[in-house]
Every structure is written in C-alpha cells, then in structure tokens.
Motif scaffolding. Structure first.
Motif, PDB file in Angstrom:
ATOM      1  N   PHE A  78      94.460  76.639  38.643  1.00 37.85           N
ATOM      2  CA  PHE A  78      94.678  75.274  38.198  1.00 37.85           C
ATOM      3  C   PHE A  78      93.329  74.681  37.802  1.00 37.85           C
ATOM      4  CE2 PHE A  78      98.544  75.813  40.753  1.00 37.85           C
ATOM      5  CZ  PHE A  78      99.488  75.225  39.920  1.00 37.85           C
ATOM      6  N   PRO A  79      93.314  73.694  36.910  1.00 34.22           N
ATOM      7  CA  PRO A  79      92.037  73.125  36.459  1.00 34.22           C
ATOM      8  C   PRO A  79      91.142  72.627  37.587  1.00 34.22           C
ATOM      9  CG  PRO A  79      93.820  72.355  35.062  1.00 34.22           C
ATOM     10  CD  PRO A  79      94.454  73.113  36.190  1.00 34.22           C
ATOM     11  N   ASP A  80      91.731  72.046  38.647  1.00 37.19           N
ATOM     12  CA  ASP A  80      90.894  71.523  39.734  1.00 37.19           C
ATOM     13  C   ASP A  80      90.353  72.623  40.643  1.00 37.19           C
ATOM     14  OD1 ASP A  80      93.256  72.213  40.929  1.00 37.19           O
ATOM     15  OD2 ASP A  80      93.558  70.308  41.975  1.00 37.19           O
ATOM     16  N   GLU A  81      90.775  73.893  40.403  1.00 34.27           N
ATOM     17  CA  GLU A  81      90.232  75.013  41.159  1.00 34.27           C
ATOM     18  C   GLU A  81      88.997  75.617  40.486  1.00 34.27           C
ATOM     19  OE1 GLU A  81      94.065  76.929  43.450  1.00 34.27           O
ATOM     20  OE2 GLU A  81      93.852  77.393  41.311  1.00 34.27           O
ATOM     21  N   VAL A  82      88.756  75.222  39.250  1.00 34.29           N
ATOM     22  CA  VAL A  82      87.564  75.691  38.532  1.00 34.29           C
ATOM     23  C   VAL A  82      86.463  74.653  38.736  1.00 34.29           C
ATOM     24  CG1 VAL A  82      86.586  76.323  36.294  1.00 34.29           C
ATOM     25  CG2 VAL A  82      88.972  76.898  36.830  1.00 34.29           C
ATOM     26  N   ARG A  83      85.359  75.066  39.314  1.00 33.51           N
ATOM     27  CA  ARG A  83      84.286  74.132  39.637  1.00 33.51           C
ATOM     28  C   ARG A  83      83.634  73.554  38.377  1.00 33.51           C
ATOM     29  NH1 ARG A  83      81.347  77.405  44.636  1.00 33.51           N
ATOM     30  NH2 ARG A  83      82.920  76.915  46.206  1.00 33.51           N
ATOM     31  N   ASN A  84      83.102  72.360  38.544  1.00 31.88           N
ATOM     32  CA  ASN A  84      82.456  71.663  37.442  1.00 31.88           C
ATOM     33  C   ASN A  84      81.162  72.380  37.058  1.00 31.88           C
ATOM     34  OD1 ASN A  84      81.341  69.902  35.618  1.00 31.88           O
ATOM     35  ND2 ASN A  84      81.744  68.073  36.847  1.00 31.88           N
TER      36      ASN A  84
END
Length: 277
Positions: free
Chosen positions: A166-172
C-alpha cells in the motif's frame, strides 16, 4: 503444487473460482545455532519477566501496544471472526491499469493462479482480455490475516497475482539522508559513463545469474561432510524419578499456599481438666 489460498476473483459480473500457489521459493541455507561446548541446538523459550516463568501457548494473548506499556487486548475469537468475514468476500478487480505505471518498489510476492473447478473458461477469458489490452488488474485480497493490495497479470500463459505494498507502506524518499542534489558534471564524465552503460547493455537472461555465495556455502558443507568433520548432538538428559517427584511437590506447594490464605483457621474447643478424687 501446494495450494495456499482458494476463493473467487471477479471482474464485472464474471466470477472465476481460483487457487493460489507460491510462484517463488526461498533457497537460503538455514544454519542452526549450537552450544559450542556440547554442540546441542539452542532452544528459545517464551518467558514472562514479571511472573519469572516459562509461559505455555494457551496462556498467550494478542494485543496492540498503543503507547508505552499500554495495550488493547484482542480476543482470538474476534480476530478469527474478522478474518473470516473478509476472507468470505470475493476478490474483486477494482481497476485496470498499465504495468509500467507501477514502480517496482511496490512489488512484494508472486503467486501463480490456477482455475478451480468450473473456472477454466472464465480464467481463459480474463487471460485473453489482459493480453489483448496490455493491462493488469488491481485487487485486494486477505492472505495470512493481512489485507494485501495485488495486481493480476499474465505470465507465460498463466495468470499471476502479485501482492504490492500500500502507498503508506512505502517510506518517504525525502527521509533518505545525504542524497546529493544537483551535481556539476563535465560533458566528458557523463559521456564516458553513458558509453560504459552502452557497452554493458544486454538482453535480460535470468538463467545466467547465479547465487555464488549459496553455491560456495554448499560446497564448503559437502567438503566438511566428506572429511567427516561432523558432530552429533548429545541426547537430552532425562530427569530421574527423584527430580520428577520434587517438581511435583514444589508445584503442589505453590497451589496450596494460595488456598491456605483464603481459608480461615478452625477454632479448637478448650480442653477440660479431669477431676481428681
């Protein structure tokens, strides 16, 4: 091939009964840890630091730590009911997109999809439609008690499901330290680098890449076995009857201590003195 999930996947009004099979396998060589002195395998036991004793599986509950040492305990029945509620839903393809629109950082694990009983025609329909359009499907699925985002695509005449983050699992990426901004490069430096890349450019042939470390480690293990550089773990010592008896007595004493505190002392009647004649 082992089936690790089965259910139904749908797009529009088309339902396809399918099975999932792991498409990849981990071939890492697992090494055990031994006690250097006696060469026995090391055990890892679950222990409660407050009660200062080993804890059985039946005594363990799951909880979410929302603050330091603050927990919300989750009953196993509630978790199983929630899991079943989600698993009973058909996996629905929500969108169709182009594969190149998804950066490889999102991809996680691959599963081969095979049609379950009565699903061959619908399976073939989805496969052909994906091939003709050059698109992949986006869906959500529950695997091992975790909801996963996934893509459905064609791989060598087989439908493949690939879980993605999910997008929020990929760190900034902005949090990565010491990344240089614009660097001044000369035309000669850049031209040389591009030329080197051109010279090393080839068609991707996965068969030519080997795990050299795993091969060398297996060779080392085989060499030691052939030279009989092996060891056998000693048998675990069996407790004698005296030890078993003492353990049983100690456990019995622990149980009776708590019971004694709850019971009141019995009052004894005063003794009467005998008359002398």
């Amino acid at each position: 091939m082992h089936t690790m999930w089965k259910g139904t996947i749908s797009f529009g009004l088309v339902n396809i009964p399918i099975k999932l099979h792991a498409a990849t396998e981990n071939k890492d060589i697992k090494l055990r840890q031994l006690h250097q002195e006696c060469k026995s395998p090391i055990e890892y036991k679950k222990r409660c630091p407050v009660c200062d004793r080993e804890v059985d599986h039946e005594e363990i509950v799951k909880a979410y730590e929302y603050a330091k040492n603050k927990f919300v305990v989750l009953d196993e029945e509630d978790l199983q009911a929630l899991k079943k509620e989600q698993e009973d839903k058909a996996v629905e393809i929500m969108d169709f997109v182009k594969l190149e629109e998804i950066d490889p950082i999102y991809f996680e694990r691959s599963y081969f999809m095979s049609p379950n009983e009565g699903g061959s025609k619908a399976y073939g329909l989805l496969r052909k439609a994906l091939e003709d359009t050059g698109k992949i499907g986006i869906a959500k699925i529950i695997i091992r008690s975790k909801e996963q985002l996934a893509v459905v695509r064609v791989y060598q005449n087989t439908l493949l499901m690939e879980t993605i983050h999910f997008p929020d699992e990929v760190r900034n990426v902005q949090e990565v330290p010491n990344v240089p901004e614009d660097i001044q490069l000369s035309k000669k430096e850049l031209s040389t680098a591009v030329t080197l890349i051109d010279q090393l450019t080839a068609q991707f042939e996965p068969e030519k890449y080997k795990d050299d470390y795993r091969t060398a480690l297996l060779d080392l293990i085989d060499a030691k076995r052939n030279n009989e550089e092996v060891t056998t773990a000693k048998d675990r010592p069996k407790p004698d009857n005296v030890t078993d008896l003492m353990e049983a007595l100690e456990k019995s004493l622990e149980k009776t201590k708590g019971a004694k505190k709850k019971t009141t002392k019995r009052k004894t009647a005063p003794k009467t003195k005998k008359k002398t004649s």
